[in-house]
Design a protein around this motif. Structure first.
Motif, PDB file in Angstrom:
ATOM      1  N   ASP A 149      30.201  54.437  57.122  1.00 39.31           N
ATOM      2  CA  ASP A 149      29.096  55.067  56.392  1.00 39.31           C
ATOM      3  C   ASP A 149      28.929  54.415  55.024  1.00 39.31           C
ATOM      4  O   ASP A 149      27.814  54.096  54.602  1.00 39.31           O
ATOM      5  CB  ASP A 149      29.352  56.568  56.246  1.00 39.31           C
ATOM      6  N   LEU A 150      30.041  54.194  54.330  1.00 42.11           N
ATOM      7  CA  LEU A 150      29.998  53.526  53.027  1.00 42.11           C
ATOM      8  C   LEU A 150      29.463  52.109  53.153  1.00 42.11           C
ATOM      9  O   LEU A 150      28.667  51.650  52.320  1.00 42.11           O
ATOM     10  CB  LEU A 150      31.397  53.503  52.410  1.00 42.11           C
ATOM     11  N   ALA A 151      29.874  51.399  54.214  1.00 40.72           N
ATOM     12  CA  ALA A 151      29.385  50.038  54.430  1.00 40.72           C
ATOM     13  C   ALA A 151      27.876  50.026  54.632  1.00 40.72           C
ATOM     14  O   ALA A 151      27.165  49.171  54.089  1.00 40.72           O
ATOM     15  CB  ALA A 151      30.091  49.419  55.635  1.00 40.72           C
ATOM     16  N   GLY A 152      27.374  50.985  55.422  1.00 41.86           N
ATOM     17  CA  GLY A 152      25.932  51.076  55.627  1.00 41.86           C
ATOM     18  C   GLY A 152      25.190  51.381  54.345  1.00 41.86           C
ATOM     19  O   GLY A 152      24.128  50.792  54.064  1.00 41.86           O
ATOM     20  N   SER A 269      26.183  39.137  54.786  1.00 39.53           N
ATOM     21  CA  SER A 269      26.964  39.867  55.786  1.00 39.53           C
ATOM     22  C   SER A 269      27.852  40.887  55.089  1.00 39.53           C
ATOM     23  O   SER A 269      28.353  40.651  53.985  1.00 39.53           O
ATOM     24  CB  SER A 269      27.833  38.898  56.599  1.00 39.53           C
ATOM     25  N   VAL A 270      28.048  42.020  55.761  1.00 35.21           N
ATOM     26  CA  VAL A 270      29.023  43.007  55.316  1.00 35.21           C
ATOM     27  C   VAL A 270      30.230  42.856  56.235  1.00 35.21           C
ATOM     28  O   VAL A 270      30.193  43.247  57.402  1.00 35.21           O
ATOM     29  CB  VAL A 270      28.449  44.439  55.389  1.00 35.21           C
ATOM     30  N   ASP A 271      31.279  42.258  55.709  1.00 37.16           N
ATOM     31  CA  ASP A 271      32.443  41.901  56.513  1.00 37.16           C
ATOM     32  C   ASP A 271      33.541  42.945  56.322  1.00 37.16           C
ATOM     33  O   ASP A 271      33.927  43.256  55.199  1.00 37.16           O
ATOM     34  CB  ASP A 271      32.945  40.527  56.080  1.00 37.16           C
ATOM     35  N   GLN A 272      34.055  43.490  57.436  1.00 37.40           N
ATOM     36  CA  GLN A 272      35.159  44.439  57.335  1.00 37.40           C
ATOM     37  C   GLN A 272      36.512  43.761  57.560  1.00 37.40           C
ATOM     38  O   GLN A 272      37.535  44.416  57.647  1.00 37.40           O
ATOM     39  CB  GLN A 272      34.990  45.594  58.314  1.00 37.40           C
ATOM     40  N   GLN A 273      36.507  42.422  57.625  1.00 37.70           N
ATOM     41  CA  GLN A 273      37.716  41.614  57.690  1.00 37.70           C
ATOM     42  C   GLN A 273      38.622  42.011  58.869  1.00 37.70           C
ATOM     43  O   GLN A 273      39.736  42.494  58.690  1.00 37.70           O
ATOM     44  CB  GLN A 273      38.456  41.681  56.357  1.00 37.70           C
ATOM     45  N   PRO A 274      38.148  41.787  60.093  1.00 40.63           N
ATOM     46  CA  PRO A 274      38.902  42.212  61.269  1.00 40.63           C
ATOM     47  C   PRO A 274      40.252  41.523  61.433  1.00 40.63           C
ATOM     48  O   PRO A 274      41.180  42.119  61.994  1.00 40.63           O
ATOM     49  CB  PRO A 274      37.964  41.872  62.433  1.00 40.63           C
ATOM     50  N   TYR A 275      40.375  40.284  60.961  1.00 42.81           N
ATOM     51  CA  TYR A 275      41.682  39.621  61.024  1.00 42.81           C
ATOM     52  C   TYR A 275      42.721  40.453  60.288  1.00 42.81           C
ATOM     53  O   TYR A 275      43.854  40.637  60.764  1.00 42.81           O
ATOM     54  CB  TYR A 275      41.594  38.219  60.417  1.00 42.81           C
ATOM     55  N   VAL A 301      43.667  52.695  54.482  1.00 39.34           N
ATOM     56  CA  VAL A 301      43.642  51.405  53.790  1.00 39.34           C
ATOM     57  C   VAL A 301      42.354  50.700  54.199  1.00 39.34           C
ATOM     58  O   VAL A 301      42.181  50.318  55.354  1.00 39.34           O
ATOM     59  CB  VAL A 301      44.866  50.551  54.157  1.00 39.34           C
ATOM     60  N   ARG A 302      41.440  50.541  53.261  1.00 36.15           N
ATOM     61  CA  ARG A 302      40.128  49.980  53.568  1.00 36.15           C
ATOM     62  C   ARG A 302      40.167  48.457  53.511  1.00 36.15           C
ATOM     63  O   ARG A 302      40.651  47.872  52.553  1.00 36.15           O
ATOM     64  CB  ARG A 302      39.081  50.513  52.590  1.00 36.15           C
ATOM     65  N   THR A 303      39.624  47.843  54.546  1.00 31.03           N
ATOM     66  CA  THR A 303      39.521  46.387  54.605  1.00 31.03           C
ATOM     67  C   THR A 303      38.099  45.912  54.309  1.00 31.03           C
ATOM     68  O   THR A 303      37.818  44.723  54.378  1.00 31.03           O
ATOM     69  CB  THR A 303      39.944  45.883  55.993  1.00 31.03           C
ATOM     70  N   GLY A 304      37.213  46.810  53.994  1.00 26.89           N
ATOM     71  CA  GLY A 304      35.822  46.474  53.689  1.00 26.89           C
ATOM     72  C   GLY A 304      35.136  47.680  53.083  1.00 26.89           C
ATOM     73  O   GLY A 304      35.772  48.735  52.926  1.00 26.89           O
ATOM     74  N   PRO A 305      33.870  47.546  52.702  1.00 22.35           N
ATOM     75  CA  PRO A 305      33.001  46.392  52.945  1.00 22.35           C
ATOM     76  C   PRO A 305      33.199  45.258  51.951  1.00 22.35           C
ATOM     77  O   PRO A 305      33.373  45.489  50.762  1.00 22.35           O
ATOM     78  CB  PRO A 305      31.595  46.983  52.798  1.00 22.35           C
ATOM     79  N   SER A 306      33.209  44.042  52.482  1.00 20.68           N
ATOM     80  CA  SER A 306      33.291  42.824  51.684  1.00 20.68           C
ATOM     81  C   SER A 306      32.003  42.042  51.904  1.00 20.68           C
ATOM     82  O   SER A 306      31.671  41.713  53.042  1.00 20.68           O
ATOM     83  CB  SER A 306      34.509  42.006  52.125  1.00 20.68           C
ATOM     84  N   ILE A 307      31.266  41.770  50.844  1.00 19.57           N
ATOM     85  CA  ILE A 307      29.971  41.099  50.962  1.00 19.57           C
ATOM     86  C   ILE A 307      30.155  39.582  50.993  1.00 19.57           C
ATOM     87  O   ILE A 307      30.846  39.009  50.146  1.00 19.57           O
ATOM     88  CB  ILE A 307      29.033  41.475  49.797  1.00 19.57           C
TER      89      ILE A 307
END
Length: 325
Positions: A149-152, A269-275, A301-307
């Motif tokens: 939701d925050l990423a959106g 891109s809004v990257d949530q860093q899946p790696y 532990v949040r891995t995103g959103p990373s722009i």
């Protein structure tokens, strides 16, 4: 170098995907790959809702495999997009008495009760990628992922700041996905003139034609927000088919989407860093099993959103070639 540990794979009623083309669904990834043997007696099962054809999951698996190799852990990976089948995979992990379980909760109603059985049986559980509001229900003390939701909302805020008008089309590629719905709902919260479009992400030609038809039908659309990198590339093709000048924004990355950002075909891109999600899911379980740690102190532990945009794409682009971004 340690020899890879051979393990018996689980049988799955699913087909392989591009996201894991190197292994059949349910296939195992041998541990061993480093000087640290502290996890050589550990078997960790990762169970996800991977959708066939989605390259996003390559990065999840790459992170998980690297973490497993760094400690000599035997990693088993299995997936199914459908809730009941994913729940069965979790039950299989319990029956085989794995050391730890890393699981996604896209199919929360079906998977939560079974994952809770793992915790009750004394198997440490880590939730990652999806389930930020549900992870404690399975007895997990750790969650690694993005707040969708925050990423959106981040996307909608940026569109408002940079554009301030027009209509956004938010493309959902997997029906019933809570996380994808949350992304579009977040966009709409901060950019109210947003309409959702449902497509079948497993059929990219259909995705392209569906988006193109919508762009031809609704000339008011100025932005297309896609929720996965392969869908973004289909949206770019749909632009050409329809003659639309709508700008493309996406969630997540792959090497082609990253190049499209550099070339100006995707705005950002809004990257949530899946790696990182895959790596930390396995690393978190290892720390818990070998040292009693619970990362996050009871908080996700949040891995995103990373722009990712033109300001930082040159730094990130090489890592997309390595399948870590």
């Amino acid at each position: 170098m340690l020899a890879a540990v051979a393990v018996t794979s689980f049988a799955l009623a699913a087909c392989s995907s591009q996201g894991g083309a190197q292994n059949q669904p349910g296939a195992n990834t041998g541990g061993g790959g480093g000087g640290d043997t502290s996890g050589s007696n550990l078997t960790i099962q990762m169970v996800t809702h991977e959708q066939e054809g989605d390259t996003y999951w390559d990065k999840i698996r790459a992170g998980a495999e690297d973490a497993a190799k760094s400690h000599g852990i035997t990693l088993q990976y299995s997936y199914n997009q459908n809730g009941p089948e994913q729940a069965t995979l979790v039950q299989n992990a319990i029956d085989s008495k794995v050391s730890g379980l890393a699981v996604t909760l896209s199919n929360a109603a079906q998977v939560i009760p079974v994952a809770k059985k793992a915790s009750d049986a004394g198997i440490p559980v880590v939730v990652f990628n999806q389930g930020i509001n549900d992870y404690t229900k399975v007895g997990s003390k750790m969650y690694f992922g993005s707040d969708e939701d925050l990423a959106g909302q981040t996307v909608g805020q940026r569109l408002t700041t940079e554009n301030g008008g027009g209509k956004t089309l938010c493309v959902i590629q997997a029906q019933g996905s809570v996380a994808l719905e949350a992304r579009c709902a977040g966009v709409k919260k901060t950019y109210p003139n947003t309409e959702n479009l449902q497509v079948n992400g497993a059929d990219l030609p259909s995705v392209q034609s569906t988006i193109a038809a919508k762009l031809q039908q609704d000339k008011a659309i100025t932005h297309i927000v896609t929720l996965g990198a392969p869908i973004a590339l289909s949206a770019i093709s749909a632009q050409g088919d329809s003659g639309s000048t709508a700008k493309v924004i996406t969630f997540d990355l792959n090497k082609d989407a990253a190049q499209a950002i550099k070339d100006g075909k995707i705005e950002f891109s809004v990257d949530q860093q899946p790696y990182v999600q895959g790596y930390m899911a396995v690393e978190g379980l290892w720390l818990n099993l070998t040292n009693g740690n619970d990362l996050g102190g009871g908080q996700p532990v949040r891995t995103g959103p990373s722009i990712v945009d033109k300001s930082n794409i040159d730094q990130i682009l090489p890592y997309t070639q390595k399948n870590t971004r």
